[in-house]
Enzyme design. Structure first.
Site, short mmCIF file in Angstrom:
data_model
loop_
_atom_site.label_atom_id
_atom_site.label_comp_id
_atom_site.label_asym_id
_atom_site.label_seq_id
_atom_site.Cartn_x
_atom_site.Cartn_y
_atom_site.Cartn_z
N HIS A 178 0.83 -1.20 0.00
CA HIS A 178 0.00 0.00 0.00
C HIS A 178 0.87 1.25 0.00
O HIS A 178 0.45 2.31 -0.47
CB HIS A 178 -0.91 0.04 1.23
CG HIS A 178 -1.95 -1.04 1.26
ND1 HIS A 178 -1.69 -2.30 1.74
CD2 HIS A 178 -3.25 -1.04 0.86
CE1 HIS A 178 -2.79 -3.03 1.65
NE2 HIS A 178 -3.75 -2.29 1.10
N ASP A 250 -4.54 -6.37 -7.58
CA ASP A 250 -4.74 -5.67 -6.31
C ASP A 250 -4.98 -4.21 -6.67
O ASP A 250 -4.76 -3.78 -7.81
CB ASP A 250 -3.50 -5.82 -5.42
CG ASP A 250 -3.83 -5.70 -3.94
OD1 ASP A 250 -4.93 -5.25 -3.60
OD2 ASP A 250 -2.97 -6.08 -3.12
#
Length: 478
Positions: A178, A250
């Site tokens: 992230h 993702d």
């Protein structure tokens, strides 16, 4: 632009959105063929919301991250009714894992959600991993493989598609994707013996989707993250492992790839690599149409073969069609309520050392660590609430990284120290050591990957969930 080409481009886009109702731009995009929508807790998910989405595009793949444990979108306020993967791996009862997977699938079936972005098939081989940890079934490929299959069978047995993630494996990293691009420093031989077996097992079990990981793996491709690498997505996953279901990225707003390219270029590169669906968690009208236009332009320029785009769109639609064909399984699952399985699994997962019985309200000192961005910010550890339900007037004190402790020695209340992933944080272990020096009778509860017990009484839940907290509170007050 060609309506057919534009619709193909829209089909491979799967954004999230802000707000508790479907915005005008999303409804319009669904009508133009938007292939999927990703739901988050911020969307106030219920059956009516899903009906509104399906009214605009009945074939839309509606997806959610409902792993159980730390990652829940449906039960974020009180915590999940099911312990997470590591707790299930600690118990190591594949029948129990399948029951949990089936109940999670049942919850999604009741809402008419197509796809669960779970299970996490990563082998958590690196204890310092900041983003996987308790989301993995454990550190062994054999353990993770058998529970990945059990979870897939449970979810898909309820008529909802499962998704093995994060291919080729996010377990041996020290960076949260992230925030930045992680690198997996492993040979091809290690990848095949350690990281790939759970994905191979999931594919053999018929998993309907696989999610790519934003991981730089030099042994496969020294220049591009796996999501954007044809070597990883097509040659390895499609060719060597034989996966022919829907391959989804993702979220492309994660910094591992977002720091490299804009959304349009990421979408084109991912499609060229062999991906079928582009997930963007923080979706917006601007981003969706930027990606659509970039894909269309890439096809027209010859950068992206139209046949590749058509193949990707066909796999998205095939997943939707599979879901449509599972109506009988979903109907059966809706009546198959197993209310006891979550708490039973959480109780079985507890590992304890020492003995203690709290007979009056304690002071709960939460030694807080930052959860990864995969975990909803509102997710509670739940220990204080669970103890309060059994011992009214339980008090709570939250510490941050400064670790400044009050004078526990003069406090007459029992002390419970709640930590998360103590094995990964020096300051947490230091804080616990100082607290135990003041109060040797303090009880330590670790909700993450635990460090070796340093207290006389130590409880490990191996994850965060409402039932894990309840199981710990029961044990402490038995």
């Amino acid at each position: 632009m060609s309506g057919d080409l534009s619709r193909l481009a829209m089909t491979v886009l799967h954004p999230g959105y802000e707000g508790v109702s479907t915005p005008d731009w999303l409804r319009r995009a669904l009508g133009e063929g938007l292939g999927g929508v990703v739901l988050f807790s911020r969307n106030a998910i219920d059956a009516q919301l899903v009906r509104h989405i399906r009214a605009e595009n009945p074939a839309a793949v509606i997806a959610i991250d409902e792993e159980g444990g730390t990652v829940t979108r449906l039960e974020v306020q009180d915590g999940s009714s099911f312990p997470g993967s590591r707790a299930l791996g600690v118990v190591d009862d594949v029948a129990l894992t399948e029951r949990v997977g089936r109940q999670i699938g049942r919850m999604l079936a009741e809402l008419d959600i197509t796809l669960n972005y779970a299970p996490d098939a990563d082998v958590n081989s690196n204890p310092a991993n900041p983003v996987i940890g308790v989301r993995s079934f454990g550190p062994s490929p054999e353990l993770v493989s058998r529970h990945t299959v059990a979870y897939v069978n449970g979810v898909q047995g309820a008529g909802v598609a499962a998704c093995a993630k994060h291919f080729p494996g996010h377990g041996d990293t020290v960076t949260d994707s992230h925030l930045a691009l992680p690198t997996v420093h492993a040979s091809r031989e290690v990848l095949f013996s350690r990281d790939l077996p759970p994905f191979r097992a999931a594919i053999d079990a018929g998993v309907r989707a696989v999610m790519s990981g934003h991981l730089l793996i030099p042994a496969l491709d020294p220049s591009m993250p796996a999501t954007l690498s044809r070597t990883a997505m097509t040659e390895l996953l499609r060719g060597e492992l034989g996966f022919d279901g829907m391959l989804v990225t993702d979220s492309i707003d994660m910094q591992a790839v977002a720091a490299m390219f804009g959304p349009g270029e990421i979408a084109v590169r991912a499609l060229n690599a062999g991906v079928d669906a582009i997930c963007v968690g923080q979706g917006s009208e601007e981003i969706v149409y930027e990606m659509r236009d970039a894909i269309v332009a890439a096809v027209r320029s010859g950068e992206l073969p139209e046949e590749r785009l058509a193949e990707a769109a066909a796999r998205v639609l095939a997943l939707s069609e599979w879901y449509g064909a599972q109506a009988a399984l979903r109907d059966k699952a809706r009546g198959d309520v197993d209310e006891s399985v979550g708490l039973a699994a959480a109780r079985a997962a507890l590992t304890t050392s020492g003995t203690a019985t709290l007979d009056r309200a304690p002071l709960v000192v939460e030694v807080n660590t930052r959860f990864s961005k995969a975990v909803d910010a509102a997710t509670p550890t739940g220990i204080t609430a669970a103890l309060t339900a059994l011992l009214p007037n339980t008090a709570r004190l939250q510490l941050d990284t400064s670790g400044e402790l009050p004078d526990l020695a003069s406090d007459e209340r029992p002390v419970v120290l709640v930590v998360h992933d103590a094995a990964r944080h020096d300051w947490v272990r230091s804080t616990v050591t100082r607290a135990l020096a003041m109060r040797p009778d303090a009880i330590v509860v670790d909700t993450g990957v635990p460090a070796p017990p340093g207290a006389a009484v130590h409880v490990a839940t191996h994850g965060i969930s409402r039932v894990s907290a309840q199981a710990a509170a029961e044990w402490l007050t038995q």
